[in-house]
Write a protein that holds these residues in place. Structure first.
Motif, short mmCIF file in Angstrom:
data_model
loop_
_atom_site.label_atom_id
_atom_site.label_comp_id
_atom_site.label_asym_id
_atom_site.label_seq_id
_atom_site.Cartn_x
_atom_site.Cartn_y
_atom_site.Cartn_z
N GLY A 258 43.68 -4.00 -80.74
CA GLY A 258 42.74 -5.11 -80.85
C GLY A 258 41.52 -4.88 -81.71
N TRP A 259 41.53 -3.85 -82.58
CA TRP A 259 40.36 -3.59 -83.41
C TRP A 259 40.06 -4.76 -84.33
CZ3 TRP A 259 36.87 0.27 -83.14
CH2 TRP A 259 35.95 0.35 -84.18
N THR A 260 38.78 -5.11 -84.46
CA THR A 260 38.34 -6.18 -85.35
C THR A 260 37.58 -5.57 -86.52
OG1 THR A 260 38.15 -7.78 -83.55
CG2 THR A 260 36.94 -8.26 -85.58
N ARG A 261 38.13 -5.71 -87.70
CA ARG A 261 37.49 -5.14 -88.89
C ARG A 261 36.14 -5.81 -89.15
NH1 ARG A 261 40.59 -4.78 -94.74
NH2 ARG A 261 39.21 -3.24 -95.73
N LEU A 263 33.45 -5.52 -87.36
CA LEU A 263 32.63 -5.57 -86.15
C LEU A 263 32.23 -4.16 -85.77
CD1 LEU A 263 31.59 -7.34 -83.72
CD2 LEU A 263 33.73 -6.69 -82.55
N PRO A 264 30.93 -3.89 -85.60
CA PRO A 264 30.55 -2.52 -85.19
C PRO A 264 31.06 -2.22 -83.79
CG PRO A 264 28.66 -3.99 -85.03
CD PRO A 264 29.75 -4.79 -85.69
N TRP A 265 31.20 -0.94 -83.49
CA TRP A 265 31.57 -0.55 -82.13
C TRP A 265 30.47 -0.88 -81.15
CZ3 TRP A 265 28.50 2.69 -79.23
CH2 TRP A 265 27.48 3.35 -79.93
N GLY A 266 29.25 -0.89 -81.68
CA GLY A 266 28.05 -1.08 -80.89
C GLY A 266 26.87 -0.54 -81.67
N MET A 267 25.75 -0.38 -81.03
CA MET A 267 24.56 0.12 -81.70
C MET A 267 23.48 0.42 -80.66
SD MET A 267 23.31 -3.55 -83.27
CE MET A 267 24.95 -3.84 -83.91
N GLN A 325 33.31 -5.65 -78.50
CA GLN A 325 34.71 -5.61 -78.15
C GLN A 325 35.42 -4.40 -78.78
OE1 GLN A 325 36.25 -7.39 -75.83
NE2 GLN A 325 38.06 -6.13 -76.19
N ASN A 326 34.95 -3.96 -79.93
CA ASN A 326 35.57 -2.78 -80.53
C ASN A 326 35.33 -1.52 -79.70
OD1 ASN A 326 36.91 -3.93 -82.64
ND2 ASN A 326 35.38 -3.43 -84.19
N PHE A 327 34.25 -1.48 -78.96
CA PHE A 327 34.03 -0.39 -78.02
C PHE A 327 35.16 -0.37 -76.99
CE2 PHE A 327 32.42 1.14 -73.93
CZ PHE A 327 31.91 2.37 -74.28
N ALA A 328 35.53 -1.55 -76.50
CA ALA A 328 36.63 -1.63 -75.54
C ALA A 328 37.93 -1.17 -76.16
CB ALA A 328 36.76 -3.07 -75.02
N THR A 329 38.10 -1.38 -77.47
CA THR A 329 39.30 -0.91 -78.15
C THR A 329 39.33 0.61 -78.21
OG1 THR A 329 39.39 -2.93 -79.48
CG2 THR A 329 40.62 -1.04 -80.29
#
Length: 425
Positions: A258-261, A263-267, A325-329
């Motif tokens: 489910g990675w979204t290109r 989108l940062p993982w977070g910050m 959401q990328n963190f969840a990935t």
């Protein structure tokens, strides 16, 4: 395979102890960062010797019965004979499986290790060295190259700690031992399928004591599900010196999870005075606009993303991280919060961003990182070597504390404290 700095569930490696945390415990001589302080760290040391097989009649009998089951499941007799020709029972693997210690590190210590100067510096070198490869992988799978490089950095210190344990021997030993026999037998079947497909020879199929393999530490079932032949040579080769297939396989895994290109993982974020801390927590997601209206700002000034905010400090305060959401990935790759933040932050550092800005505050012993570093410096100056001064309290620092305490005739605890620091000053 880890000191569980993180409370992992069965993930792609399927074992409680995952590659990254083991990597963190194995990369340096005795400790954290370059030091021996943490019992884990950012530098590299030579691999431990591969475990040696010993005769075991019970394992021999189990293997014969297993071969019949495997053959009925589609594994060819030739594959079975070849795979087990050099295999054997590994008592060290049983010992490691039975002695996994539930060991939790604070996020501060984890990030000190996961984003040590050595790991960041080598990561930037590897990111440049394999830049064209990582760009091609990103173009195909939509996962940014610096993120893939960060996984590589945590899982095997950029390929320097891929594991030297014969996988067929390790998995058959664990399946025979029986504590998690069904799980390890399923991994053994998967490993045999990999050999049967011609991706790797039994001799070259090495990994961790629990069967995690290659540059980015896939267990066999995950390899079958996600590994790719990016080089086009007809083999999905995650074991060799060339990391290309392993890096592409990691991107494949994240993309399919489910990675979204873009989108940062977070910050890291800063919160305004009077912020309602009831809004913190991974179940309290908000849009970027909502967080902006509440006075939340990215610590490095970039645009916010939508997500939830957690407190990462030692006392439940700063620093704070907004997780997308990328963190969840990333958690799909390894279901541990510290690990996922470690991958994300390391990926930012590889890209050239700076370290965490806010202070983590005092630890459970009332010591800040500066206090812990001073304690290590003072012990070392008195001849009690902590292995370095990274501020991560691990086996070598505790041994140094114990030795100093014994030398001055005070109760030997091996534990850091403000009183100990006061006496050393």
């Amino acid at each position: 395979m880890t000191e569980t700095m993180i409370g992992e569930a069965f993930t792609r490696r399927g074992v409680l102890m995952g590659g990254a945390a083991a990597l963190l415990s194995a990369c340096v001589p005795g400790g954290g960062g370059r030091s021996g302080g943490g019992g884990a760290g950012g530098g590299y040391r030579a691999p431990d010797p591969a475990p040696r097989a010993v005769p075991n009649a019970g394992w021999d009998a189990w293997v014969e019965s297993f071969k019949a089951r495997a053959a009925a499941g589609g594994i060819g007799r030739g594959t079975l004979d070849t795979a087990f020709r050099g295999a054997g029972f590994l008592p060290e693997v049983i010992e490691k499986d039975r002695n996994q210690t539930e060991f939790k590190r604070s996020l501060e210590d984890y990030l000190n290790i996961a984003t040590s100067e050595e790991r960041v510096s080598l990561g930037r070198q590897k990111f440049a060295q394999y830049g064209s490869t990582l760009s091609a992988i990103e173009a195909r799978y939509g996962v940014e190259g610096h993120v893939v490089a960060a996984v590589w950095g945590l899982e095997s210190f950029y390929g320097t700690r891929r594991g030297n344990v014969p996988v067929i021997s390790a998995l058959s030993t664990l399946a025979y031992e029986g504590r998690r026999g069904a799980f390890f037998e399923s991994q053994l079947i998967a490993a045999l399928k990999i050999i049967q497909a011609g991706d790797v020879s039994p001799a070259a199929m090495t990994g961790s004591w629990a069967g995690a393999m290659g540059h980015t530490q896939f267990i066999p079932t995950s390899y079958l599900a996600y590994a790719v032949d990016f080089t086009g040579d007809g083999r999905r080769d995650i074991w060799s010196e060339d990391p290309t297939d392993a890096l592409a396989s990691t991107a494949s895994y994240l993309a399919r999870s489910g990675w979204t290109r873009g989108l940062p993982w977070g910050m890291e974020v800063s919160l305004p005075a009077g912020f309602n801390t009831g809004l913190l927590g991974r179940g309290n997601g908000r849009s970027a606009a909502e967080w902006q209206s509440l006075g939340v700002r990215a610590a490095d000034g970039r645009a916010l993303a939508g997500g939830s905010i957690i407190a990462g400090g030692n006392s439940g305060g700063a620093p704070h991280f907004l997780l997308t959401q990328n963190f969840a990935t990333i958690l799909r790759y390894n279901n541990a919060q510290n690990y996922a933040i470690g991958v994300g932050h390391l990926s930012d550092r590889i890209l050239g961003r700076g370290p965490v800005q806010a202070s983590f505050g005092p630890d459970a012993n009332g010591l800040t990182r500066a206090d812990r570093q001073e304690l290590q410096r003072l012990l070392t100056a008195r001849g009690f070597d902590t292995g370095g001064t990274d501020g991560v309290i691990g086996a070598r620092t505790k041994a140094a504390i114990s030795a100093w305490q014994a030398s001055v005739g005070v109760p030997v605890t091996g534990e850091p404290s403000l009183e100990l620091l006061r006496r050393l000053r």
